[in-house]
Design a protein around this motif. Sequence first.
Motif, PDB file in Angstrom:
ATOM      1  N   GLY A 180     -22.630 -24.085   7.798  1.00 36.77           N
ATOM      2  CA  GLY A 180     -21.716 -24.740   8.724  1.00 36.77           C
ATOM      3  C   GLY A 180     -20.252 -24.522   8.414  1.00 36.77           C
ATOM      4  O   GLY A 180     -19.395 -24.678   9.283  1.00 36.77           O
ATOM      5  N   ASP A 181     -19.926 -24.161   7.170  1.00 37.93           N
ATOM      6  CA  ASP A 181     -18.535 -23.886   6.817  1.00 37.93           C
ATOM      7  C   ASP A 181     -18.096 -22.557   7.407  1.00 37.93           C
ATOM      8  O   ASP A 181     -18.863 -21.600   7.461  1.00 37.93           O
ATOM      9  N   GLU A 182     -16.857 -22.496   7.848  1.00 40.02           N
ATOM     10  CA  GLU A 182     -16.316 -21.269   8.410  1.00 40.02           C
ATOM     11  C   GLU A 182     -15.817 -20.341   7.300  1.00 40.02           C
ATOM     12  O   GLU A 182     -15.280 -20.814   6.302  1.00 40.02           O
ATOM     13  N   PRO A 183     -15.990 -19.005   7.470  1.00 45.06           N
ATOM     14  CA  PRO A 183     -15.444 -18.062   6.488  1.00 45.06           C
ATOM     15  C   PRO A 183     -13.932 -18.214   6.375  1.00 45.06           C
ATOM     16  O   PRO A 183     -13.240 -18.410   7.374  1.00 45.06           O
ATOM     17  N   ARG A 184     -13.387 -18.145   5.160  1.00 48.52           N
ATOM     18  CA  ARG A 184     -11.951 -18.282   4.979  1.00 48.52           C
ATOM     19  C   ARG A 184     -11.534 -17.730   3.620  1.00 48.52           C
ATOM     20  O   ARG A 184     -12.358 -17.583   2.712  1.00 48.52           O
ATOM     21  N   ARG A 185     -10.250 -17.433   3.505  1.00 50.08           N
ATOM     22  CA  ARG A 185      -9.680 -16.984   2.237  1.00 50.08           C
ATOM     23  C   ARG A 185      -9.330 -18.206   1.399  1.00 50.08           C
ATOM     24  O   ARG A 185      -8.764 -19.187   1.904  1.00 50.08           O
ATOM     25  N   LEU A 186      -9.669 -18.154   0.119  1.00 54.54           N
ATOM     26  CA  LEU A 186      -9.327 -19.242  -0.794  1.00 54.54           C
ATOM     27  C   LEU A 186      -8.199 -18.774  -1.705  1.00 54.54           C
ATOM     28  O   LEU A 186      -8.272 -17.694  -2.287  1.00 54.54           O
ATOM     29  N   THR A 187      -7.183 -19.585  -1.827  1.00 51.33           N
ATOM     30  CA  THR A 187      -6.049 -19.242  -2.688  1.00 51.33           C
ATOM     31  C   THR A 187      -5.672 -20.439  -3.555  1.00 51.33           C
ATOM     32  O   THR A 187      -6.106 -21.570  -3.308  1.00 51.33           O
ATOM     33  N   GLY A 188      -4.861 -20.183  -4.585  1.00 52.23           N
ATOM     34  CA  GLY A 188      -4.314 -21.257  -5.403  1.00 52.23           C
ATOM     35  C   GLY A 188      -5.391 -22.140  -6.011  1.00 52.23           C
ATOM     36  O   GLY A 188      -6.364 -21.669  -6.613  1.00 52.23           O
ATOM     37  N   VAL A 189      -5.227 -23.445  -5.837  1.00 47.88           N
ATOM     38  CA  VAL A 189      -6.144 -24.421  -6.426  1.00 47.88           C
ATOM     39  C   VAL A 189      -7.554 -24.248  -5.880  1.00 47.88           C
ATOM     40  O   VAL A 189      -8.547 -24.397  -6.611  1.00 47.88           O
ATOM     41  N   ALA A 190      -7.686 -23.886  -4.580  1.00 50.17           N
ATOM     42  CA  ALA A 190      -9.008 -23.716  -3.981  1.00 50.17           C
ATOM     43  C   ALA A 190      -9.759 -22.551  -4.623  1.00 50.17           C
ATOM     44  O   ALA A 190     -10.967 -22.631  -4.864  1.00 50.17           O
ATOM     45  N   ALA A 191      -9.060 -21.460  -4.924  1.00 45.03           N
ATOM     46  CA  ALA A 191      -9.687 -20.315  -5.588  1.00 45.03           C
ATOM     47  C   ALA A 191     -10.122 -20.686  -6.999  1.00 45.03           C
ATOM     48  O   ALA A 191     -11.229 -20.337  -7.445  1.00 45.03           O
ATOM     49  N   LEU A 192      -9.264 -21.407  -7.723  1.00 48.06           N
ATOM     50  CA  LEU A 192      -9.611 -21.845  -9.076  1.00 48.06           C
ATOM     51  C   LEU A 192     -10.795 -22.799  -9.044  1.00 48.06           C
ATOM     52  O   LEU A 192     -11.701 -22.718  -9.888  1.00 48.06           O
ATOM     53  N   ALA A 193     -10.820 -23.711  -8.061  1.00 46.69           N
ATOM     54  CA  ALA A 193     -11.930 -24.656  -7.944  1.00 46.69           C
ATOM     55  C   ALA A 193     -13.245 -23.926  -7.697  1.00 46.69           C
ATOM     56  O   ALA A 193     -14.296 -24.319  -8.222  1.00 46.69           O
ATOM     57  N   ALA A 194     -13.197 -22.835  -6.912  1.00 45.55           N
ATOM     58  CA  ALA A 194     -14.409 -22.044  -6.658  1.00 45.55           C
ATOM     59  C   ALA A 194     -14.920 -21.409  -7.944  1.00 45.55           C
ATOM     60  O   ALA A 194     -16.129 -21.374  -8.191  1.00 45.55           O
ATOM     61  N   LEU A 195     -14.012 -20.923  -8.785  1.00 47.15           N
ATOM     62  CA  LEU A 195     -14.413 -20.354 -10.065  1.00 47.15           C
ATOM     63  C   LEU A 195     -15.023 -21.429 -10.968  1.00 47.15           C
ATOM     64  O   LEU A 195     -16.063 -21.208 -11.603  1.00 47.15           O
ATOM     65  N   LEU A 196     -14.384 -22.582 -11.032  1.00 46.51           N
ATOM     66  CA  LEU A 196     -14.896 -23.660 -11.878  1.00 46.51           C
ATOM     67  C   LEU A 196     -16.283 -24.114 -11.421  1.00 46.51           C
ATOM     68  O   LEU A 196     -17.176 -24.338 -12.237  1.00 46.51           O
ATOM     69  N   TYR A 197     -16.462 -24.222 -10.118  1.00 42.38           N
ATOM     70  CA  TYR A 197     -17.741 -24.682  -9.580  1.00 42.38           C
ATOM     71  C   TYR A 197     -18.859 -23.685  -9.871  1.00 42.38           C
ATOM     72  O   TYR A 197     -20.018 -24.078 -10.064  1.00 42.38           O
ATOM     73  N   ASN A 198     -18.528 -22.394  -9.898  1.00 39.89           N
ATOM     74  CA  ASN A 198     -19.537 -21.353 -10.061  1.00 39.89           C
ATOM     75  C   ASN A 198     -19.645 -20.824 -11.492  1.00 39.89           C
ATOM     76  O   ASN A 198     -20.199 -19.746 -11.709  1.00 39.89           O
ATOM     77  N   LEU A 224      -6.204 -12.410 -10.242  1.00 35.72           N
ATOM     78  CA  LEU A 224      -6.438 -10.968 -10.266  1.00 35.72           C
ATOM     79  C   LEU A 224      -7.338 -10.461  -9.141  1.00 35.72           C
ATOM     80  O   LEU A 224      -7.498  -9.255  -8.978  1.00 35.72           O
ATOM     81  N   PHE A 225      -7.955 -11.353  -8.398  1.00 31.62           N
ATOM     82  CA  PHE A 225      -8.728 -10.872  -7.251  1.00 31.62           C
ATOM     83  C   PHE A 225      -8.671 -11.878  -6.117  1.00 31.62           C
ATOM     84  O   PHE A 225      -8.252 -13.015  -6.277  1.00 31.62           O
ATOM     85  N   ARG A 226      -9.050 -11.410  -4.930  1.00 33.85           N
ATOM     86  CA  ARG A 226      -9.081 -12.303  -3.780  1.00 33.85           C
ATOM     87  C   ARG A 226     -10.418 -13.026  -3.751  1.00 33.85           C
ATOM     88  O   ARG A 226     -11.456 -12.466  -4.135  1.00 33.85           O
ATOM     89  N   VAL A 227     -10.373 -14.277  -3.289  1.00 36.49           N
ATOM     90  CA  VAL A 227     -11.560 -15.119  -3.242  1.00 36.49           C
ATOM     91  C   VAL A 227     -11.810 -15.489  -1.786  1.00 36.49           C
ATOM     92  O   VAL A 227     -10.924 -16.035  -1.117  1.00 36.49           O
ATOM     93  N   LEU A 228     -12.998 -15.173  -1.296  1.00 37.47           N
ATOM     94  CA  LEU A 228     -13.340 -15.401   0.097  1.00 37.47           C
ATOM     95  C   LEU A 228     -14.593 -16.247   0.195  1.00 37.47           C
ATOM     96  O   LEU A 228     -15.605 -15.953  -0.455  1.00 37.47           O
ATOM     97  N   SER A 229     -14.531 -17.303   1.004  1.00 37.64           N
ATOM     98  CA  SER A 229     -15.701 -18.114   1.283  1.00 37.64           C
ATOM     99  C   SER A 229     -16.413 -17.503   2.490  1.00 37.64           C
ATOM    100  O   SER A 229     -15.796 -17.248   3.526  1.00 37.64           O
TER     101      SER A 229
END
Length: 244
Positions: A180-198, A224-229
């Motif tokens: 149900g979540d829409e694809p999007r680019r994650l940056t800043g805190v959201a990108a870091l949160a994705a790394l921490l969660y995974n 160092l890289f782009r993070v995409l949901s």
Amino acid sequence: MIDIRYGALPAWTERRAWGPYRLRDADLFEFAMPGIARFVCRDRRQILIDREQGADDEAVAAMLVATVLPALLWSRGDIMLHAAAAVEPGAAAGILIAGPSGSGKSTLLAQILARGGSAIADDSVRLRISHGRLLASGLSGGLYARFGPGDADRRFEPTPRDRCHVEHSVDTLFVLAPAGDEPRRLTGVAALAALLYNRHRPRIATLLGTEPELLTDLVRIASLFRVLSIRPPDNSATDARPIC
């Protein structure tokens, strides 16, 4: 180099524990799974396995790969993600595909291999920074996945040796989002949160008290890289591709 061997282990007296993890110090800790085996990591380079009577070899190997090896690498100061990693045909840099168990990481990796791509790792990825580049490594010799509409269950498929990477640069992380979540680019805190969660099996880092310095490494990695949901793959499709 990691030395892995079987043998009877003495009774354990831990200093700290969290669930199945028991810690004496950075150079000696244990992971115990009732009905399968006790695994003791010593000197950050040796794993001793005391298998319980009747335990299945495949179950012991699965626990070793999915839990014990990532824990040992965390103790060395490495960053471990719950992800698959691959290189698309003709691409200079590889990609990571992160998400919880059953979300479709291995399915997407299998589809990349079917298109002529190559594997870096399945399920557990070690990350490190070298000369400003982000490098990924893991076990690339095979994967468990559904390989087509007729596959009801995951099965193991070896990766052709000429399409296995010991280590490869990566520049994109695809995070498999909840339905149900829409694809999007994650940056800043959201990108870091994705790394921490995974992160994959980081409890040893927590028990050792090394999380603050590892957080600094994760911040650098996120830059160092782009993070995409992206949406999880449709397991009935044979040619699903990540949405860039």
